[in-house]
Design an enzyme around this catalytic site. Structure first.
Site, mmCIF file in Angstrom:
data_model
loop_
_atom_site.group_PDB
_atom_site.id
_atom_site.type_symbol
_atom_site.label_atom_id
_atom_site.label_comp_id
_atom_site.label_asym_id
_atom_site.label_seq_id
_atom_site.Cartn_x
_atom_site.Cartn_y
_atom_site.Cartn_z
ATOM 1 N N ASN A 61 0.847 -1.207 0.000
ATOM 2 C CA ASN A 61 0.000 0.000 0.000
ATOM 3 C C ASN A 61 0.877 1.249 0.000
ATOM 4 O O ASN A 61 1.925 1.296 0.645
ATOM 5 C CB ASN A 61 -1.021 -0.013 1.136
ATOM 6 C CG ASN A 61 -0.434 -0.130 2.520
ATOM 7 O OD1 ASN A 61 0.596 -0.750 2.716
ATOM 8 N ND2 ASN A 61 -1.104 0.445 3.499
ATOM 9 N N GLU A 63 0.428 5.279 0.507
ATOM 10 C CA GLU A 63 -0.527 6.312 0.939
ATOM 11 C C GLU A 63 -0.109 7.700 0.476
ATOM 12 O O GLU A 63 1.001 7.902 -0.025
ATOM 13 C CB GLU A 63 -0.669 6.240 2.469
ATOM 14 C CG GLU A 63 -1.243 4.907 2.903
ATOM 15 C CD GLU A 63 -1.530 4.808 4.398
ATOM 16 O OE1 GLU A 63 -1.079 5.687 5.164
ATOM 17 O OE2 GLU A 63 -2.203 3.836 4.788
ATOM 18 N N CYS A 72 -4.121 0.601 -2.391
ATOM 19 C CA CYS A 72 -3.959 -0.617 -1.598
ATOM 20 C C CYS A 72 -2.867 -1.504 -2.193
ATOM 21 O O CYS A 72 -2.549 -1.420 -3.387
ATOM 22 C CB CYS A 72 -5.253 -1.418 -1.589
ATOM 23 S SG CYS A 72 -6.611 -0.664 -0.708
ATOM 24 N N GLU A 74 -3.013 -4.664 -2.859
ATOM 25 C CA GLU A 74 -3.497 -5.612 -3.867
ATOM 26 C C GLU A 74 -3.521 -4.976 -5.253
ATOM 27 O O GLU A 74 -3.126 -5.590 -6.239
ATOM 28 C CB GLU A 74 -4.918 -6.088 -3.518
ATOM 29 C CG GLU A 74 -5.028 -6.875 -2.232
ATOM 30 C CD GLU A 74 -5.277 -5.996 -1.012
ATOM 31 O OE1 GLU A 74 -4.720 -4.875 -0.940
ATOM 32 O OE2 GLU A 74 -6.017 -6.441 -0.123
ATOM 33 N N CYS A 111 -10.329 -4.907 0.111
ATOM 34 C CA CYS A 111 -11.459 -3.982 0.119
ATOM 35 C C CYS A 111 -12.277 -4.181 -1.160
ATOM 36 O O CYS A 111 -11.842 -4.859 -2.103
ATOM 37 C CB CYS A 111 -10.961 -2.530 0.227
ATOM 38 S SG CYS A 111 -10.264 -1.873 -1.300
ATOM 39 N N CYS A 114 -10.557 -3.276 -4.470
ATOM 40 C CA CYS A 114 -9.528 -4.250 -4.860
ATOM 41 C C CYS A 114 -10.163 -5.541 -5.379
ATOM 42 O O CYS A 114 -9.671 -6.156 -6.322
ATOM 43 C CB CYS A 114 -8.593 -4.552 -3.693
ATOM 44 S SG CYS A 114 -7.446 -3.209 -3.372
HETATM 45 N N1 THU Z 1 -5.210 -1.544 2.673
HETATM 46 C C1 THU Z 1 -4.642 -2.373 1.749
HETATM 47 O O1 THU Z 1 -3.572 -2.083 1.199
HETATM 48 N N2 THU Z 1 -5.280 -3.537 1.484
HETATM 49 C C2 THU Z 1 -6.414 -3.959 2.082
HETATM 50 O O2 THU Z 1 -6.901 -5.030 1.769
HETATM 51 C C3 THU Z 1 -7.078 -3.128 3.074
HETATM 52 C C4 THU Z 1 -6.473 -1.807 3.325
HETATM 53 C C5 THU Z 1 -4.506 -0.316 3.012
HETATM 54 C C6 THU Z 1 -5.164 0.971 2.580
HETATM 55 C C7 THU Z 1 -4.548 1.944 3.574
HETATM 56 O O3 THU Z 1 -3.283 2.340 3.093
HETATM 57 C C8 THU Z 1 -4.345 1.114 4.818
HETATM 58 O O4 THU Z 1 -4.362 -0.226 4.409
HETATM 59 C C9 THU Z 1 -5.365 1.342 5.902
HETATM 60 O O5 THU Z 1 -6.643 1.167 5.445
#
Ligand code: THU
Length: 156
Positions: A61, A63, A72, A74, A111, A114
């Site tokens: 991920n 940000e 994310c 994935e 999520c 994804c």
């Molecule tokens: N996140 C992912 O990378 N994958 C997931 O399946 C759920 C959430 C990330 C998004 C954000 O950067 C952090 O986790 C918190 O939600």
């Protein structure tokens, strides 16, 4: 009135019960949490895709101060995989999350956005992408992202 019932079978395993190929994939997803850029959530997620050419492509991920601009793990992994090896099919995908100095004991699940993105490659494949959701206590294995996205949107 008729009713539709949607059933999702999830295999619940210990990490040690995985075959070697799956351990390698899960280990890559775990390692990818170290490449996460998550200064806001402090929730480090890693993903890894096993391709039909035998390559494993990872993602994490990423940000952003403008929150919706982040991505994310994935989606980073699947977009990178298809950009790099466009002709390869996606066989398997593993996901792991690291928080407060340890991997989450129970798996996190992709999520909605994804799931839809992964589904796109499953459709392109013409066959299910097996999903491995890692937790240090239990690993969940699902036979295809379609199982996590019932009544999915598909193109017309
Ligand atoms: N996140 C992912 O990378 N994958 C997931 O399946 C759920 C959430 C990330 C998004 C954000 O950067 C952090 O986790 C918190 O939600």
């Amino acid at each position: 009135m008729k009713e539709l019932k949607i059933i999702t079978n999830i295999q619940v395993l210990d990490y040690n019960e995985l075959v070697e190929e799956d351990k390698i994939l899960v280990d890559k997803a775990k390692a990818m949490t170290e490449k996460s850029y998550a200064p806001y959530s402090k929730f480090n997620v890693g993903a890894a895709v096993l391709l039909s050419n035998g390559k494993i492509v990872g993602g994490s991920n990423q940000e952003n101060a403008a929150f919706p601009s982040g991505t994310c793990a994935e989606r980073t992994a699947v977009y990178y995989a298809h950009s790099k090896y466009t002709d390869a099919k996606f066989h398997k995908l593993a996901i792991a999350a690291f928080q407060d100095g340890k991997f989450t004991p129970y798996p996190i699940s992709p999520c909605g956005a994804c799931r839809q993105a992964i589904l796109e490659y499953e459709k392109l494949n013409g066959s299910p992408i097996k999903i491995y959701l890692y937790g240090s206590e239990k690993v969940y294995v699902v036979d295809g992202i379609g199982k996590l996205l019932p009544l999915q949107f598909d193109s017309f």
